[in-house]
Each structure stands twice: as C-alpha cells, then as structure tokens.
Design a protein around this motif. Structure first.
Motif, PDB file in Angstrom:
ATOM      1  N   GLY A 158      55.769  68.372  13.955  1.00  0.00           N
ATOM      2  CA  GLY A 158      55.664  69.373  15.006  1.00  0.00           C
ATOM      3  C   GLY A 158      56.694  69.201  16.099  1.00  0.00           C
ATOM      4  N   TYR A 159      57.392  68.063  16.119  1.00  0.00           N
ATOM      5  CA  TYR A 159      58.365  67.763  17.172  1.00  0.00           C
ATOM      6  C   TYR A 159      59.461  68.820  17.292  1.00  0.00           C
ATOM      7  CZ  TYR A 159      62.927  65.883  18.542  1.00  0.00           C
ATOM      8  OH  TYR A 159      64.187  65.737  19.074  1.00  0.00           O
ATOM      9  N   THR A 160      59.978  69.302  16.156  1.00  0.00           N
ATOM     10  CA  THR A 160      61.224  70.065  16.206  1.00  0.00           C
ATOM     11  C   THR A 160      61.087  71.445  16.842  1.00  0.00           C
ATOM     12  OG1 THR A 160      60.864  70.857  13.945  1.00  0.00           O
ATOM     13  CG2 THR A 160      62.273  68.909  14.235  1.00  0.00           C
ATOM     14  N   LEU A 161      59.897  72.044  16.803  1.00  0.00           N
ATOM     15  CA  LEU A 161      59.787  73.395  17.360  1.00  0.00           C
ATOM     16  C   LEU A 161      59.986  73.396  18.877  1.00  0.00           C
ATOM     17  CD1 LEU A 161      57.338  76.149  16.165  1.00  0.00           C
ATOM     18  CD2 LEU A 161      58.027  75.967  18.545  1.00  0.00           C
TER      19      LEU A 161
ATOM     20  N   ILE B 286      61.356  74.535   9.427  1.00  0.00           N
ATOM     21  CA  ILE B 286      60.087  73.838   9.644  1.00  0.00           C
ATOM     22  C   ILE B 286      59.057  74.310   8.632  1.00  0.00           C
ATOM     23  CG2 ILE B 286      59.288  75.557  11.337  1.00  0.00           C
ATOM     24  CD1 ILE B 286      58.019  73.228  12.921  1.00  0.00           C
ATOM     25  N   GLY B 287      58.156  73.421   8.245  1.00  0.00           N
ATOM     26  CA  GLY B 287      57.073  73.777   7.341  1.00  0.00           C
ATOM     27  C   GLY B 287      55.845  74.258   8.088  1.00  0.00           C
ATOM     28  N   ASP B 288      54.921  74.883   7.359  1.00  0.00           N
ATOM     29  CA  ASP B 288      53.738  75.445   7.998  1.00  0.00           C
ATOM     30  C   ASP B 288      52.832  74.374   8.595  1.00  0.00           C
ATOM     31  OD1 ASP B 288      53.093  74.526   5.469  1.00  0.00           O
ATOM     32  OD2 ASP B 288      52.067  76.352   4.809  1.00  0.00           O
ATOM     33  N   GLY B 289      52.703  73.221   7.920  1.00  0.00           N
ATOM     34  CA  GLY B 289      51.857  72.165   8.450  1.00  0.00           C
ATOM     35  C   GLY B 289      52.336  71.652   9.788  1.00  0.00           C
ATOM     36  N   SER B 290      53.634  71.420   9.906  1.00  0.00           N
ATOM     37  CA  SER B 290      54.200  70.954  11.175  1.00  0.00           C
ATOM     38  C   SER B 290      54.124  72.045  12.235  1.00  0.00           C
ATOM     39  CB  SER B 290      55.651  70.525  10.969  1.00  0.00           C
ATOM     40  OG  SER B 290      55.738  69.402  10.137  1.00  0.00           O
ATOM     41  N   ALA B 291      54.403  73.280  11.847  1.00  0.00           N
ATOM     42  CA  ALA B 291      54.400  74.376  12.819  1.00  0.00           C
ATOM     43  C   ALA B 291      53.027  74.546  13.465  1.00  0.00           C
ATOM     44  CB  ALA B 291      54.826  75.673  12.147  1.00  0.00           C
ATOM     45  N   GLN B 292      51.971  74.311  12.702  1.00  0.00           N
ATOM     46  CA  GLN B 292      50.636  74.494  13.270  1.00  0.00           C
ATOM     47  C   GLN B 292      50.336  73.495  14.385  1.00  0.00           C
ATOM     48  OE1 GLN B 292      47.426  74.892  10.455  1.00  0.00           O
ATOM     49  NE2 GLN B 292      48.396  76.599   9.374  1.00  0.00           N
ATOM     50  N   MET B 293      51.106  72.428  14.475  1.00  0.00           N
ATOM     51  CA  MET B 293      50.905  71.437  15.532  1.00  0.00           C
ATOM     52  C   MET B 293      51.378  71.948  16.898  1.00  0.00           C
ATOM     53  SD  MET B 293      49.732  68.697  13.856  1.00  0.00           S
ATOM     54  CE  MET B 293      50.130  67.205  14.754  1.00  0.00           C
ATOM     55  N   THR B 294      52.468  72.727  16.932  1.00  0.00           N
ATOM     56  CA  THR B 294      53.133  73.018  18.213  1.00  0.00           C
ATOM     57  C   THR B 294      53.567  74.473  18.352  1.00  0.00           C
ATOM     58  OG1 THR B 294      55.208  72.241  17.208  1.00  0.00           O
ATOM     59  CG2 THR B 294      53.984  70.661  18.547  1.00  0.00           C
ATOM     60  N   ILE B 295      53.052  75.361  17.500  1.00  0.00           N
ATOM     61  CA  ILE B 295      53.596  76.722  17.441  1.00  0.00           C
ATOM     62  C   ILE B 295      53.367  77.510  18.722  1.00  0.00           C
ATOM     63  CG2 ILE B 295      51.568  77.912  16.473  1.00  0.00           C
ATOM     64  CD1 ILE B 295      53.655  79.234  14.485  1.00  0.00           C
ATOM     65  N   GLN B 296      52.386  77.084  19.554  1.00  0.00           N
ATOM     66  CA  GLN B 296      52.149  77.814  20.807  1.00  0.00           C
ATOM     67  C   GLN B 296      53.366  77.795  21.720  1.00  0.00           C
ATOM     68  OE1 GLN B 296      51.068  74.820  19.888  1.00  0.00           O
ATOM     69  NE2 GLN B 296      49.766  73.879  21.429  1.00  0.00           N
ATOM     70  N   GLU B 297      54.289  76.833  21.494  1.00  0.00           N
ATOM     71  CA  GLU B 297      55.465  76.748  22.358  1.00  0.00           C
ATOM     72  C   GLU B 297      56.449  77.890  22.103  1.00  0.00           C
ATOM     73  OE1 GLU B 297      56.316  75.012  25.733  1.00  0.00           O
ATOM     74  OE2 GLU B 297      54.729  74.286  24.407  1.00  0.00           O
TER      75      GLU B 297
END
Length: 559
Positions: free
Chosen positions: A410-413, A432-443
């Motif tokens: 999730g770091y990269t978003l 980015i993959g969907d799993g990582s995106a779900q960590m920080t996508i609100q940004e």
C-alpha cells in the motif's frame, strides 16, 4: 536580534533545507501551530486521510525533493505514522517527523490526558521512535532552536528520518530567529580517504571487477557523480533491486539488473565469476541476492555503505557515498571494458508478449515497457508489479521507485502522490495490485484537492498474487473483498474533468487506453486491468517459487 516563535523558526528551517509542503493530519495537540503553517508563505499544508498515508506521501516527496516532513498529533497520530517512518529509516529517506505534544506543565505534572494510556507516561511514542529515527529532539523553552538545527542537520547528512516533539506551549514561545544557514557539509574523513585508496588498490589487482549499484546512490543524491565515475573508470555496473535506476541504464557500461538466476546469462556469469564484486551503496540483503543464492563469496566481495564497510570479511565503520565518489575520482584508474565481452549487451529482461484473448500480466508488462518515456517517475508496488517490472531496461532519466527492503504493501499509492506534489510537471506512473490498493486507496482524494495528474494502473485479480505464488495459491487468506474500483473516484469527489477511469479486459482494450492517455497531461488517469486470479508472468512465478523454497529451507529445515 529578531525574535520568532518556535513553530515559525521550524518552518523557516524546513523551507531552507527544501521542504515546501508538509503532510499530515490535524489533532488537538497540533491545531494551534497548524494555524501558523497555513499562514506561512514558505510552506503548504497537505492534509492526508490518515497519518500512515501522510508518512508514505512524505517519503515519496523526499525521494523526489531530497527531504520531506509530516506533522501528527500526540501518541495516536504519531504511532499511526510509525510504520511509514520505519520504512524511510530502512531505505535511507530523510523525513522530518514532527508531533504536537501536550504542554510541558501537563507532562511535568503527569496529568492523565486523552491520547495517552492515562499512566502519566508521556514518552512511550518517543521511545518507539528512537528505534526508527536517526535522532530525536524533545523541544523545550531553552533548547528549541538548537535542537531543531541539530535534528534537521542530522536528517540531511545521515539521510534518515528524525523525530521532533513540539509541546503546545513551546511552539508559541519566542526565540532568536536563525542567524546563519545550517551547515550541511559532510567532512571528508581520513577513513573515507583510506577506503577509497584501498578500493583502487583492489581494482588494480582485479581481472573481472564489477560494481553492484545500490539505493544510497539515489538517497544521497549522487546519481550524476556516480555516473561520471563510471564513465571515467569504465567499470561494468549492474543495479540491484534495491538500487534500480541508480545509474542511467542507457550508459554503455551498464550491464543489467542483477538478480541470481534471472536475466541475461552473460551478465549473471560475469558477476558470479568476478574476482572483485563491489556492492556500492547497499547491502547483500535477501531481495538483492535472490534470497542469498548469489554465486560470488565473501573472499571476492567489498561492501560499501553508510552503516559499514566490509573488505572480504574485514569490517569497519561506514562511509559517506558522496565523499567516497569524490575521493575515487582523484585516482588514475581505468578498466578495459572491452575485455568483458559485454559490449552492446541488451539484457534479457524476459518480457514476452502473447495474443491470449483474456488480458494477462505478461501482455501488460510487455506493453508497460513500451509505454515508458524518458524522465518518467515510475512507482511499482511491492509484489507482482515490483518483481515483474524491475528487470526492464529503463530509458534515460527514468526514476524507478519501489520499497523492496521494507516492503509495506500500500506504500506506493500515497508515495507517488507525494512525489508528484514535489514534482508537479513530471509524468508519474504507478503500477499497483488490488490487494495493496485496498490498504491506502482513500488517498486518491489528494488528486482532486491538489490537481494531481498521475497515471495509475491497478491490476484487479482478486487477491494477493505474489503471496499466492509463494505459498497458499488457493488459500482463503490470500483472497480479498471484491470491489468495484470504477466507482471509487466518484465516491471520493473526484470529477471526470480531474481523472478519467478506464477498464481493460483484453489486450486490445489495454493498448487502446495506453495509446489514448500516453501524452494526455490534462488530467489523472485510472486504468483498471482485469486479469484472472493466479495470473502472473513466468518471471514472477519463478521468483515466487524460489522465495518459497528458500523460506522453507531457512525456517522449516527443509532442503
């Protein structure tokens, strides 16, 4: 002598070292001095969705600008941010972590305050930050200016985060304004000079030297000087995963990205059979060595970084990369590069296209290589994107960023958005993959608020693919919730004029989208790539299998 408040002193010094934007989240222990941040003409306030995202964004900003900063509130805010700061510490990114604290009297009298554990202990977070920052400054009425100067100087010289605790009453107290610029000069020590001399002595004896270039070349802002050194000495240079883009990959002495068992066989053979392997500005960590499967041994290896120096197992203190390069430039040494047989090697990056009807990641990564332009900033998320794209040859000026050592998903978003805030005119691309995106996508909401224009490729394949190829291919713990990513931007208030949303389910749709958005800098682009679960390029599958075998042998005693 002119007087200023402590917060104004801090803002002035931050601006002096290159901080024009401060990330963070408001809280009642920092609100009153956020008023001063907003009033300042020197810095801008960037409000994030949470403190962890703010730390990630400040890290991305620092990678582009040289230094970043964030402000959080006491305990709850700073502890939310600490994972991001720990990643910056691991990868040598100077981020100034500022926390608003209760007044000095409240702390001295051990009042039982909110945002604490109600024990009267106000130093728990400070002690946690001691583990992940180069130095810490607890500001008081008598020492505020000097401590700010010490902390910021340390961050710039050591290229690591620092921690500043700013009590509310201290923040608004008056102190002398800065009287002179900070001294950010790094002394060129005798130790540094001796290391340079010994390295040249070893180079003169070597028949097959090679440099494995690492991340400190980038974090210490030494890319130009390092490339000049390579052009002067003609030493073959390969990058490691933690160090990708540390040299212009169109340089004639660049031979590829080194990762054991993958890549051009001539390059791997040259490195593995070298009689002098110089790890320059990095360490022989698992992600640089294919989980320690490199063929060269300690007796051929010199490791040079800011934490330690190691000549064939003989260890000593670290070196400053900038001064080491300066010292090496003074020696008369040039290697016969033509003797390597690596002239005009085009590293085999193993990206193969196909014409399958359904979209797959091999098609995407092959297309991504062609989508790249000179001077792009490319962020690849930990996992499939990072491992899949790290072996492509970069065009001149490309800044390739990932977090291969700390690897916080999730770091990269948030980081790519922080980088774009630092460099608003640059073309920024995130994979980015969907799993990582779900960590920080609100940004993503920063895109609307600050008119950012990144290109984001989101691989939607129902779970943690890199984990699946390592272990648990069909395990439920590698599944994630199914989201409709097309609706997320609108839910965050992002208008169609600010960002367009596209979906690709096959190769033709993906190529058409890439062609449409390649030169469109009028808005942000959010591209959702629908692929199957377990879809991964063969390269990623092989790396995953290798990591699985190594994990088992290390932790379970299996061969």
């Amino acid at each position: 002598m002119k007087k200023v408040t402590v917060i104004d002193y801090l803002i002035e010094r931050l601006h002096e070292i290159g901080v024009d934007d401060i990330f963070g989240v408001p809280g009642d222990y920092n609100l009153s001095f956020l008023d001063d941040v907003e009033k300042s003409s020197s810095v801008n306030w960037i409000g994030d969705c949470n403190e962890l995202n703010a730390a990630y964004a400040a890290d991305g900003y620092a990678r582009k600008k040289g230094v970043g900063a964030l402000i959080t509130t006491f305990d709850v805010g700073e502890l939310s941010a600490i994972n991001g700061i720990a990643g910056s510490y691991a990868e040598h990114i100077p981020v100034i972590a500022i926390t608003g604290a209760p007044t000095t009297k409240v702390q001295e009298n051990k009042k039982l305050m909110h945002h604490t554990d109600a024990t009267g202990n106000f130093k728990r977070s400070y002690r946690a930050y001691k583990q992940f920052t180069e130095t810490q400054a607890l500001l008081g009425f008598e020492n505020a200016g000097a401590e700010i100067d010490r902390a910021l100087t340390t961050a710039i010289i050591k290229r690591r985060p620092v921690y500043i605790s700013l009590p509310l009453d201290v923040a608004h107290s008056m102190i002398d304004a800065p009287s002179a610029p900070l001294n950010l000069t790094v002394q060129n020590t005798d130790h540094n000079k001796r290391v340079a001399q010994r390295l040249v002595d070893e180079l003169k004896k070597a028949k097959r030297p090679v440099i494995l270039a690492g991340n400190e070349i980038m974090t210490f802002r030494a890319k130009t000087e390092f490339e000049n050194l390579i052009n002067q000495t003609h030493i073959p240079v390969a990058t490691m995963l933690l160090g990708k883009s540390s040299i212009n990959e169109e340089n004639p002495y660049f031979i590829g990205t080194y990762y054991p068992n993958y890549g051009d066989k001539r390059v791997l053979n040259y490195v593995d059979q070298s009689d002098l392997v110089i790890v320059f500005g990095s360490k022989l960590i698992d992600v640089n060595t294919g989980s320690f499967t490199q063929c060269f041994t300690q007796k051929e290896t010199v490791v040079l970084n800011c934490d330690n120096t190691d000549f064939f197992g003989e260890k000593s203190r670290g070196v400053n990369i900038n001064n080491l390069i300066k010292n090496l430039e003074n020696f008369d040494y040039q290697f016969d590069f033509e003797s390597t047989g690596l002239n005009n090697v085009t590293p085999d990056v193993k990206y193969e296209d196909n014409d399958d009807q359904e979209l797959n990641l091999s098609q995407y990564m092959y297309a991504f290589k062609n989508f790249m332009k000179p001077d792009d900033t490319i962020y690849t998320e930990t996992g499939t994107s990072q491992y899949g794209l790290s072996f492509m040859n970069l065009k001149k000026g490309v800044d390739f960023e990932a977090q291969p050592l700390w690897g916080s998903i999730g770091y990269t978003l948030p980081a790519v958005l922080g980088s774009q805030i630092a460099d608003p005119e640059g073309r920024h691309i995130l994979s980015i993959g969907d799993g990582s995106a779900q960590m920080t996508i609100q940004e993503l909401s920063l895109i609307q608020r600050h008119h950012l224009k990144p290109i984001i490729f989101l691989v939607d394949n129902d779970g943690y693919t890199i984990e699946r190829v390592i272990h648990g291919a069909h395990a439920k713990y590698n599944d994630i919730a199914v989201w409709d990513y097309t609706k997320i931007p609108a839910a965050m208030g992002i208008t169609e004029d600010t960002m367009d949303v596209s979906v690709a389910t096959n190769k033709q749709e993906m190529l058409a989208i890439m062609d449409k958005i390649a030169d469109d800098r009028s808005k942000a682009h959010f591209v959702i790539l629908k692929t199957k679960a377990l879809d991964a390029p063969e390269l990623v599958k092989k790396i995953g299998k290798s990591m699985s075998l190594i994990d088992k042998s290390h932790f379970y005693g299996e061969e």
